[in-house]
Design a protein around this motif. Sequence first.
Motif, PDB file in Angstrom:
ATOM      1  N   PHE A 328      -2.815 -41.466 -24.767  1.00 28.51           N
ATOM      2  CA  PHE A 328      -3.042 -42.986 -24.874  1.00 28.51           C
ATOM      3  C   PHE A 328      -4.593 -43.336 -24.501  1.00 28.51           C
ATOM      4  CE2 PHE A 328      -3.105 -47.081 -22.734  1.00 28.51           C
ATOM      5  CZ  PHE A 328      -2.584 -47.879 -23.358  1.00 28.51           C
ATOM      6  N   VAL A 329      -4.978 -44.272 -25.097  1.00 25.09           N
ATOM      7  CA  VAL A 329      -6.264 -44.888 -24.838  1.00 25.09           C
ATOM      8  C   VAL A 329      -6.284 -46.362 -25.331  1.00 25.09           C
ATOM      9  CG1 VAL A 329      -7.346 -44.468 -27.054  1.00 25.09           C
ATOM     10  CG2 VAL A 329      -8.747 -44.281 -25.200  1.00 25.09           C
ATOM     11  N   ASP A 330      -7.075 -47.092 -24.437  1.00 22.43           N
ATOM     12  CA  ASP A 330      -7.209 -48.553 -24.763  1.00 22.43           C
ATOM     13  C   ASP A 330      -8.682 -49.038 -24.508  1.00 22.43           C
ATOM     14  OD1 ASP A 330      -7.600 -48.567 -21.881  1.00 22.43           O
ATOM     15  OD2 ASP A 330      -5.718 -49.139 -21.435  1.00 22.43           O
ATOM     16  N   GLN A 331      -8.848 -50.128 -24.514  1.00 24.81           N
ATOM     17  CA  GLN A 331     -10.312 -50.656 -24.296  1.00 24.81           C
ATOM     18  C   GLN A 331     -10.980 -50.301 -23.132  1.00 24.81           C
ATOM     19  OE1 GLN A 331      -7.665 -52.717 -24.045  1.00 24.81           O
ATOM     20  NE2 GLN A 331      -7.546 -53.779 -22.226  1.00 24.81           N
ATOM     21  N   THR A 332     -10.367 -49.727 -22.176  1.00 23.50           N
ATOM     22  CA  THR A 332     -10.984 -49.228 -21.063  1.00 23.50           C
ATOM     23  C   THR A 332     -11.775 -47.988 -21.286  1.00 23.50           C
ATOM     24  OG1 THR A 332      -9.349 -47.936 -20.280  1.00 23.50           O
ATOM     25  CG2 THR A 332      -9.470 -50.289 -19.558  1.00 23.50           C
ATOM     26  N   GLY A 333     -11.555 -47.116 -22.359  1.00 22.02           N
ATOM     27  CA  GLY A 333     -12.109 -46.153 -22.851  1.00 22.02           C
ATOM     28  C   GLY A 333     -11.406 -44.644 -22.286  1.00 22.02           C
ATOM     29  N   VAL A 334     -10.368 -44.985 -21.236  1.00 20.59           N
ATOM     30  CA  VAL A 334      -9.778 -43.783 -20.339  1.00 20.59           C
ATOM     31  C   VAL A 334      -8.616 -43.287 -21.268  1.00 20.59           C
ATOM     32  CG1 VAL A 334      -8.532 -43.181 -18.275  1.00 20.59           C
ATOM     33  CG2 VAL A 334     -10.540 -44.775 -18.042  1.00 20.59           C
ATOM     34  N   LEU A 335      -8.832 -41.931 -21.577  1.00 21.52           N
ATOM     35  CA  LEU A 335      -7.832 -41.176 -22.480  1.00 21.52           C
ATOM     36  C   LEU A 335      -6.656 -40.858 -21.317  1.00 21.52           C
ATOM     37  CD1 LEU A 335      -7.051 -39.983 -25.127  1.00 21.52           C
ATOM     38  CD2 LEU A 335      -8.391 -37.959 -24.597  1.00 21.52           C
ATOM     39  N   ARG A 336      -5.409 -41.092 -21.461  1.00 20.22           N
ATOM     40  CA  ARG A 336      -4.367 -40.855 -20.807  1.00 20.22           C
ATOM     41  C   ARG A 336      -3.385 -39.875 -21.216  1.00 20.22           C
ATOM     42  NH1 ARG A 336      -4.718 -43.860 -15.984  1.00 20.22           N
ATOM     43  NH2 ARG A 336      -6.176 -45.527 -16.156  1.00 20.22           N
ATOM     44  N   LEU A 337      -2.504 -39.249 -20.734  1.00 20.25           N
ATOM     45  CA  LEU A 337      -1.530 -38.223 -21.256  1.00 20.25           C
ATOM     46  C   LEU A 337      -0.186 -38.405 -20.659  1.00 20.25           C
ATOM     47  CD1 LEU A 337      -1.294 -35.275 -19.471  1.00 20.25           C
ATOM     48  CD2 LEU A 337      -3.540 -35.219 -20.056  1.00 20.25           C
ATOM     49  N   SER A 338       0.758 -37.662 -21.245  1.00 22.96           N
ATOM     50  CA  SER A 338       2.132 -37.427 -20.757  1.00 22.96           C
ATOM     51  C   SER A 338       2.443 -35.997 -21.147  1.00 22.96           C
ATOM     52  CB  SER A 338       3.126 -38.407 -21.609  1.00 22.96           C
ATOM     53  OG  SER A 338       4.500 -37.715 -20.998  1.00 22.96           O
ATOM     54  N   ASN A 339       2.816 -35.223 -20.117  1.00 22.21           N
ATOM     55  CA  ASN A 339       3.058 -33.700 -20.350  1.00 22.21           C
ATOM     56  C   ASN A 339       4.252 -33.452 -20.993  1.00 22.21           C
ATOM     57  OD1 ASN A 339       0.581 -32.661 -19.387  1.00 22.21           O
ATOM     58  ND2 ASN A 339       1.135 -33.188 -17.324  1.00 22.21           N
ATOM     59  N   ASP A 340       5.404 -34.624 -21.097  1.00 24.82           N
ATOM     60  CA  ASP A 340       6.380 -34.575 -21.992  1.00 24.82           C
ATOM     61  C   ASP A 340       6.404 -35.200 -23.376  1.00 24.82           C
ATOM     62  OD1 ASP A 340       8.979 -34.689 -22.816  1.00 24.82           O
ATOM     63  OD2 ASP A 340       9.954 -35.278 -20.892  1.00 24.82           O
ATOM     64  N   PRO A 341       6.230 -34.511 -24.464  1.00 23.66           N
ATOM     65  CA  PRO A 341       6.075 -35.457 -25.495  1.00 23.66           C
ATOM     66  C   PRO A 341       7.041 -36.142 -26.050  1.00 23.66           C
ATOM     67  CG  PRO A 341       6.822 -33.025 -25.962  1.00 23.66           C
ATOM     68  CD  PRO A 341       6.602 -33.116 -24.355  1.00 23.66           C
ATOM     69  N   SER A 342       8.220 -36.216 -25.449  1.00 23.02           N
ATOM     70  CA  SER A 342       9.256 -37.166 -25.831  1.00 23.02           C
ATOM     71  C   SER A 342       9.009 -38.468 -24.801  1.00 23.02           C
ATOM     72  CB  SER A 342      10.593 -36.445 -25.512  1.00 23.02           C
ATOM     73  OG  SER A 342      10.810 -36.478 -23.921  1.00 23.02           O
ATOM     74  N   ILE A 343       8.266 -38.575 -24.126  1.00 21.43           N
ATOM     75  CA  ILE A 343       7.923 -39.658 -23.224  1.00 21.43           C
ATOM     76  C   ILE A 343       6.409 -40.152 -23.704  1.00 21.43           C
ATOM     77  CG2 ILE A 343       7.311 -40.721 -21.199  1.00 21.43           C
ATOM     78  CD1 ILE A 343       9.420 -38.505 -19.945  1.00 21.43           C
ATOM     79  N   LEU A 344       6.303 -41.450 -24.257  1.00 20.70           N
ATOM     80  CA  LEU A 344       4.943 -41.857 -24.660  1.00 20.70           C
ATOM     81  C   LEU A 344       4.057 -41.882 -23.570  1.00 20.70           C
ATOM     82  CD1 LEU A 344       5.849 -44.302 -27.587  1.00 20.70           C
ATOM     83  CD2 LEU A 344       5.429 -41.677 -27.787  1.00 20.70           C
ATOM     84  N   ALA A 345       2.848 -41.611 -23.594  1.00 20.23           N
ATOM     85  CA  ALA A 345       1.669 -42.001 -22.493  1.00 20.23           C
ATOM     86  C   ALA A 345       1.245 -43.447 -22.828  1.00 20.23           C
ATOM     87  CB  ALA A 345       0.691 -41.219 -22.973  1.00 20.23           C
TER      88      ALA A 345
END
Length: 353
Positions: A328-345
Amino acid sequence: MNTENAVNDDSFDAKNHTRLESVELESARELNIIDNINNTIVDFGKGNTLLSQALLETLNEAIPSIRREVSDFVLIQDGIEYPLYQEENTIGRKSTNDLVIEHPSISRNHATITISTDKIEIKDHSLNGTCVNFEKINNQSMLLKVGDEIAIRDYSYTLERKPNKKDLLIAEIGTEIAFVQKASNYNRANRPNAGFSLIELLIVITVIGIISAISVANLVSSRRAANGASAIQSMRVISSSQASYNAGVGNGEYALPSALLNESYIDSSIASACLPTPTTNQTPKSGYIFVFNTTTGDSNTNNLPAFNVSARPIVVNGIVRSGDRSFFVDQTGVLRLSNDPSILADANSQPLQ
């Protein structure tokens, strides 16, 4: 595209043509290996070959030809490892490279890293150059060593060495084959013309099955890791493209994929994997799709322009899943993640380190 990049790309197309001829030769070599395996089994059935010697030698020859040999070295960026292969590793914007960096300022065929038995060498083919330990090289070669930092525009990688598990795998195969000999109690002198017994045949099939299972599991795992690395690179391209669009033609607003594609901020490979898609056919990119959401600024409600993009694997369950994480990324530019692919970051997920 400028003339120099065009020349570089043409030279690499010729090289790829040579590689196609090499693939045909390699296929012929693999057919010879298969014949050798069949002959080994026939000879063993006639009592003319010891399994621990002939079959092991044939397997040792077959294993490197089935897939490219992974070297002991990796490139590390932000905790993510990119494996390097023996001999030539290509880097650039072109999707057929071993390491794909999707950024407009990166050449299609930017650089190559060649790993041989006695040295590691990087060669730059680009217009903008490559930096090694902050020293810029343009269309030149330089020897590398463990710990060197390789910078290609805004992307920085560190060369590290990792233990190679190939020798351990071969040793395990040898142990299994030795067990086959012991279990079958084969005696060449007493049974010069004897064929396979049922237990011998079953054990050989079991050993081959174990080898296949190990190879398939490693191949699928490596594929998922490569898909995740590609998704991270694509998300960074999208984030930087949104920032450029916002500061330029967007007049403070953010864009959907169609506008980014029209302004050449993203290419068609990313655009076709986006939702909503601006192309006629939607095609996932390395097993991932990218979902866009944008919010228009409103001075009456004091709402500021915003955007967010989610990267999710198209298959999230089972051994055939196309990725191990969502992003997940937004206008802040910070890239985020979820280690469970079935749960959306989302905006509350942990940032990528």
